[in-house]
Write a protein that holds these residues in place. Structure first.
Motif, PDB file in Angstrom:
ATOM      1  N   PHE C 277       0.790  -1.237   0.000  1.00 50.60           N
ATOM      2  CA  PHE C 277       0.000   0.000   0.000  1.00 50.60           C
ATOM      3  C   PHE C 277       0.822   1.287   0.000  1.00 50.60           C
ATOM      4  O   PHE C 277       0.274   2.365  -0.160  1.00 50.60           O
ATOM      5  CB  PHE C 277      -0.934   0.035   1.220  1.00 50.60           C
ATOM      6  CG  PHE C 277      -1.830  -1.165   1.312  1.00 50.60           C
ATOM      7  CD1 PHE C 277      -2.802  -1.393   0.355  1.00 50.60           C
ATOM      8  CD2 PHE C 277      -1.708  -2.061   2.357  1.00 50.60           C
ATOM      9  CE1 PHE C 277      -3.630  -2.498   0.436  1.00 50.60           C
ATOM     10  CE2 PHE C 277      -2.537  -3.169   2.446  1.00 50.60           C
ATOM     11  CZ  PHE C 277      -3.499  -3.388   1.484  1.00 50.60           C
ATOM     12  N   GLU C 280      -0.376   5.127   1.081  1.00 49.81           N
ATOM     13  CA  GLU C 280      -1.778   5.427   0.778  1.00 49.81           C
ATOM     14  C   GLU C 280      -2.660   5.195   2.011  1.00 49.81           C
ATOM     15  O   GLU C 280      -2.461   4.252   2.767  1.00 49.81           O
ATOM     16  CB  GLU C 280      -2.231   4.494  -0.354  1.00 49.81           C
ATOM     17  CG  GLU C 280      -3.581   4.818  -0.927  1.00 49.81           C
ATOM     18  CD  GLU C 280      -4.085   3.667  -1.815  1.00 49.81           C
ATOM     19  OE1 GLU C 280      -5.272   3.673  -2.117  1.00 49.81           O
ATOM     20  OE2 GLU C 280      -3.265   2.795  -2.186  1.00 49.81           O
ATOM     21  N   PRO C 282      -6.554   4.563   3.752  1.00 50.02           N
ATOM     22  CA  PRO C 282      -7.814   3.942   3.352  1.00 50.02           C
ATOM     23  C   PRO C 282      -8.869   4.986   3.000  1.00 50.02           C
ATOM     24  O   PRO C 282      -8.922   6.035   3.620  1.00 50.02           O
ATOM     25  CB  PRO C 282      -8.246   3.171   4.603  1.00 50.02           C
ATOM     26  CG  PRO C 282      -7.092   3.163   5.525  1.00 50.02           C
ATOM     27  CD  PRO C 282      -6.200   4.286   5.140  1.00 50.02           C
ATOM     28  N   LYS C 283      -9.668   4.690   1.991  1.00 49.80           N
ATOM     29  CA  LYS C 283     -10.781   5.588   1.686  1.00 49.80           C
ATOM     30  C   LYS C 283     -12.064   4.775   1.510  1.00 49.80           C
ATOM     31  O   LYS C 283     -12.009   3.586   1.187  1.00 49.80           O
ATOM     32  CB  LYS C 283     -10.489   6.423   0.436  1.00 49.80           C
ATOM     33  CG  LYS C 283     -10.011   5.618  -0.760  1.00 49.80           C
ATOM     34  CD  LYS C 283      -9.592   6.552  -1.876  1.00 49.80           C
ATOM     35  CE  LYS C 283      -8.933   5.806  -3.030  1.00 49.80           C
ATOM     36  NZ  LYS C 283      -7.643   5.193  -2.717  1.00 49.80           N
ATOM     37  N   ASP C 284     -13.215   5.435   1.709  1.00 43.33           N
ATOM     38  CA  ASP C 284     -14.485   4.725   1.574  1.00 43.33           C
ATOM     39  C   ASP C 284     -14.606   4.142   0.181  1.00 43.33           C
ATOM     40  O   ASP C 284     -14.188   4.750  -0.792  1.00 43.33           O
ATOM     41  CB  ASP C 284     -15.663   5.672   1.821  1.00 43.33           C
ATOM     42  CG  ASP C 284     -15.768   6.008   3.293  1.00 43.33           C
ATOM     43  OD1 ASP C 284     -14.971   5.465   4.078  1.00 43.33           O
ATOM     44  OD2 ASP C 284     -16.632   6.809   3.637  1.00 43.33           O
ATOM     45  N   ASP C 285     -15.183   2.991   0.109  1.00 46.09           N
ATOM     46  CA  ASP C 285     -15.261   2.315  -1.170  1.00 46.09           C
ATOM     47  C   ASP C 285     -16.713   2.144  -1.568  1.00 46.09           C
ATOM     48  O   ASP C 285     -17.510   1.597  -0.828  1.00 46.09           O
ATOM     49  CB  ASP C 285     -14.594   0.947  -1.079  1.00 46.09           C
ATOM     50  CG  ASP C 285     -14.548   0.277  -2.422  1.00 46.09           C
ATOM     51  OD1 ASP C 285     -13.702   0.679  -3.229  1.00 46.09           O
ATOM     52  OD2 ASP C 285     -15.358  -0.623  -2.669  1.00 46.09           O
TER      53      ASP C 285
END
Lengths: 383, 187, 299
Positions: C277, C280, C282-285
């Motif tokens: 990763f 980066e 985490p972002k909403d998916d």
């Protein structure tokens, strides 16, 4: 690879994966487990999802270790869960007891298969319901939920985390192989629409902090390891300081509170679904996959003109004793279909107290009931 | 209340369960119907008998099992032998003709496709399940073609979308042809 | 109390729960001096005491967690290591020490020990070995020497025992040492060194148990056992762990046997995460779900 946070939107997934996603949405960032059919997919999902959200997946050497590792992680301040099935559930009983004694928030998912022993690894059962209540030695209160669909697997896992933080207790999600492997639509709301219960932290200084001094609702605030409180906790019977005290009085005080913190908060914890119970002659009481087959049977029986209601246990433990007691006075009989040889039926019978009959519709496991079996029982009940 | 009940049967490794999953996903997420997908498997990772059931309905599905399917698609002789006795008068039977030889002369509504051979022509036997899905979609319309295509696209491994779309289209047009030539070969 | 009648504090008192004294350990037991060495090492190591967590299992040694004024967990029999594993990897800032006995860590907890060593979980394990189950009255254990008499080997033990340094080293421990409770200064140095090292560190401490073990094996008092250690211990740093077996009332090879570097569990985890990763977040998916995992073979 890319980092995906909590999912948002509509998905088609099975119950195992929904349990994992429920954990992610609830803020679970630690999973310790051991592969076991039919719960393996929960672990597999967590092994790919937790790294994406900055959490940790660890595959332990067995289920004894898995249960302990999530207790340790929870005390380190990280929401933690595990998932297993029959044989693994038996191994987890030892340290489920430690979790209860140390009052450790965490979630244990059981995708039930048919036992005893290795039994039917790939096929369903609901034979662990009494084990969920009494499986670890000694007396204690417990909370267990029973999802009927992937959507509920998702929601119940979140609910389980919230209850576990609120009541400082391991919470059990008692699903089964059919629900675990069933694919259906799961709607996942945006994170801001998911209410999460935070850990109740101490409000006093480390010098004044007593790890087991409860608030008025019988729940003690919880310090995490490494925060400077320098507390001691033990699986031995202990006082408010967390120190072992080997007396009947200390035992009475502690165990009574462990039972009462659930018992006296039942109104807040228990969730049931009622359908057409007013004016019914017979009420089908069921949970999990059996509740879905029961609902189908109830609708067919109504087509025949039978006045039959449906009581679905969303939380199985603590048991809705008062509800059963009240309904028993107004009906002829309860019909209780479950995929075991009679576990929850015993509770229904006990609470009905002779005011209404209890007709068990047992099933030894391997599949769900045939709806006709339940319809027959309903017909017998009104005769 | 309309309730379609589909049984897909074959052997482990053919992607039978994935096919059922894709069908359920198409119906529920893209056709906005209720759909429940049940898998049934044994201890074998490859080669054992394998079955999956999909119920598609306009209303909530409480009982997820199927006694007598409205659609039966089989990709192995064993699955045919096992599930064909459960057919109703009007059950649509779809077979991979390379793998299944129907025992009974007369099936009312039988549709056959050389799904595995078509998949081989496309270079990957593994897409036979998607060829079959295209065929089922054309013949039964149980899920709309748009929904099914979208479900295929979102369910197959990255990088294989084009191949799978080709497979789906081959199965789909084969199905349309079959419909044109006969209302089922059994007649 | 000193001669003037005023309280004189010992330097480790601040880390002991004085309100829990007297402890449960017998006269002549080695645990008091080992606990002293441990606390003294902690102080010398300069580690932030708020980050130290002591985890014990069940047994006489297991009670140690209850006597230290630090975050401490008295867990179930044999499970201190997996509990500690959860603590450590969930919060890598913690300095986790498992302090428990041979029955707890090697018999009922043996599987956890070898796997934590294999994973090289960053923790220090102090295993006090008194050759028997003391708390339950002196039964045979996995460390009882051949021929030794215990409550459950009344005519002499006929099970071959584990050699703990050999077991720990073979399982992957990066630091393996053994002392007896007589070697207090050396033990203190070793624990200090181990605390400042990373990875799975294993220290065996041979300790007297006159009440249940010594008196059945010709060492009826704690003093007899200490005398035995003095006369029979051979310091041999770097000894091959396969050569350090202990025979009944025989020689005891002590010293530091293993001190190597190997990436810890967390090192390897960080490396894999970095590779997968980068930095980066985490972002909403909102993309649609990929394929459901299909079945797996049953256990």
């Amino acid at each position: 690879m890319s980092r995906r946070g909590p999912l948002v939107g509509e998905f088609f997934m099975n119950g195992d994966i929904a349990c994992a996603e429920g954990g992610i949405s609830a803020g679970c960032r630690f999973f310790a487990g051991y592969p076991i059919t039919p719960a393996t997919e929960v672990a597999e999902r967590m092994s790919s999802r937790l790294p994406e959200v900055g959490g940790i997946y660890i595959q332990m050497e067995d289920e004894l270790a898995s249960m302990n590792a999530i207790l340790g992680a929870s005390w380190a301040g990280v929401k933690a869960m595990t998932a297993t099935s029959g044989p693994g559930f038996s191994l987890m009983m030892e340290n489920l007891g430690l979790g209860i004694m140390l009052e450790t928030p965490c979630v244990l998912v059981n995708i039930q298969r048919a036992g005893p022993s290795t039994g039917l690894p790939t096929l369903t059962g609901q034979g662990d319901m009494m084990q969920a209540r009494w499986g670890s030695h000694g007396c204690y209160g417990i909370i267990a939920l029973s999802p009927t669909s992937p959507q509920e697997c998702y929601q119940h896992t979140i609910k389980a985390f919230n209850l576990s933080e609120k009541y400082r207790i391991p919470v059990l999600v008692m699903a089964d192989e059919i629900v675990g492997h069933m694919g259906e639509k799961v709607v996942i709301p945006p994170p801001e629409d998911i209410p999460l219960t935070p850990r109740r932290k101490p409000t006093v200084s480390p010098e004044e902090y007593l790890p087991y001094k409860p608030d008025a609702d019988l729940i003690p605030p919880m310090a995490n390891a490494g925060e400077g409180y320098r507390f001691h906790v033990t699986g031995l019977t202990h006082d408010e300081r967390g120190y072992p005290v080997m007396t009947a009085e200390a035992q009475d005080r502690l165990v009574r509170r462990l039972v009462d913190k659930i018992e006296k908060n039942k109104a807040d914890i228990i969730e049931i679904e009622e359908d057409g119970i007013d004016g019914a002659d017979v009420v089908v009481c069921s949970y999990g996959i059996s509740a879905r087959v029961s609902q189908f049977a109830v609708e067919r029986a109504r087509d025949e003109g039978i006045k039959v209601g449906m009581l679905r246990l969303v939380t199985v433990w603590p048991f809705p004793e008062e509800t059963i007691r009240k309904i028993a006075k107004r009906i002829k009989a309860f019909v209780v279909p479950e995929i075991n040889c009679g576990q929850i039926a015993l509770e229904v019978e006990r609470c009905a107290g002779g005011a209404a009959n209890t007709i068990l519709v047992p099933h030894m496991g391997g599949s769900a009931h045939r709806p006709e079996t339940i319809i027959d029982a309903i017909r017998r009940a009104v005769r | 209340m309309k309730r379609d009940e589909i049984i897909l049967g074959g052997f482990g490794g053919q992607g039978i369960i994935l096919a059922g999953y894709i069908m359920g996903k198409g119906a529920s997420l893209f056709d906005k119907k209720h759909a429940t997908h049940i898998q049934d498997y044994g201890p074998e990772a490859r080669g054992g008998a394998c079955r999956t059931e999909v119920v598609i309905s306009d209303s909530r599905i409480s009982y997820p099992y199927i006694d007598n399917p409205s659609i039966l698609a089989v990709m192995s002789q064993e699955a045919y032998t096992k599930y064909s006795p459960r057919m109703r008068q009007d059950t649509v039977l779809l077979i991979d003709e390379n793998l299944v030889k129907p025992k009974r002369r007369k099936h009312n509504r039988l549709f056959a496709i050389p799904a595995t051979r078509i998949a081989q022509e496309l270079g990957r036997t593994a897409v036979a399940n998607v060829v079959m899905l295209g065929f089922i979609t054309a013949v039964t319309k149980v899920v709309s073609v748009e929904a099914m295509k979208q479900a295929v696209l979102e369910s197959v491994p990255k990088g294989t979308e084009e191949l799978n779309m080709k497979a789906f289209d081959r199965g789909y047009s084969y199905g349309l042809e079959k419909l044109k030539t006969a209302e089922g070969e059994g007649k | 109390m000193n001669q003037n009648g005023s309280e004189q504090k010992h330097y480790i008192d601040q880390y002991l729960r004085e309100d829990r004294m007297p402890h449960i350990w017998c006269p002549g037991c080695g645990l008091g001096s080992i606990l002293h060495c441990f606390l003294s090492s902690l102080i010398k190591s300069g580690i932030d005491m708020d980050k130290v967590v002591v985890v014990s299992g069940i047994g006489c040694t297991g009670r140690a967690a209850g006597y230290v004024k630090l975050d401490s967990f008295h867990t179930t029999h044999g499970r201190a290591i997996p509990f500690a594993t959860g603590l450590k990897i969930a919060n890598p800032e913690l300095q986790v020490v498992v302090f428990s006995g041979d029955g707890d860590l090697i018999a009922i907890g043996g599987n956890h020990l070898i796997h934590a060593a294999r994973r090289n979980i960053d923790m220090t394990v102090i295993c006090v070995n008194n050759f028997n189950y003391g708390m339950t009255g002196g039964q045979l254990g996995p460390t009882t020497p051949l021929g030794a008499r215990t409550q459950t080997s009344p005519i002499g033990n006929y099970e071959r025992p584990f050699s703990l340094p050999y077991l720990a080293a073979a399982s992957g421990a990066v630091y393996v040492a053994r002392w007896t409770s007589m070697h207090v200064r050396r033990l203190e140095q070793t624990i200090t060194e181990a605390l400042l090292k990373r990875g799975f560190r294993f220290i065996e401490v041979i300790a007297p148990c006159p009440t249940t073990y010594g008196r059945r094996n010709r060492q009826p008092t704690g003093l007899d056992q200490m005398r035995y250690y003095r006369e029979n211990s051979i310091i041999r740093h770097g000894a091959d762990p396969k050569d350090v077996d202990i025979d009944l009332n025989g020689k005891i090879i002590v010293g530091k046997f293993i001190d190597i570097e190997r990436p810890t569990y967390s090192d390897l985890l960080d490396e894999v995460m970095q590779r997968a990763f980068g930095t980066e977040l985490p972002k909403d998916d909102t993309s649609k779900e990929e394929a459901t995992v299909v079945g797996s073979a049953p256990k």
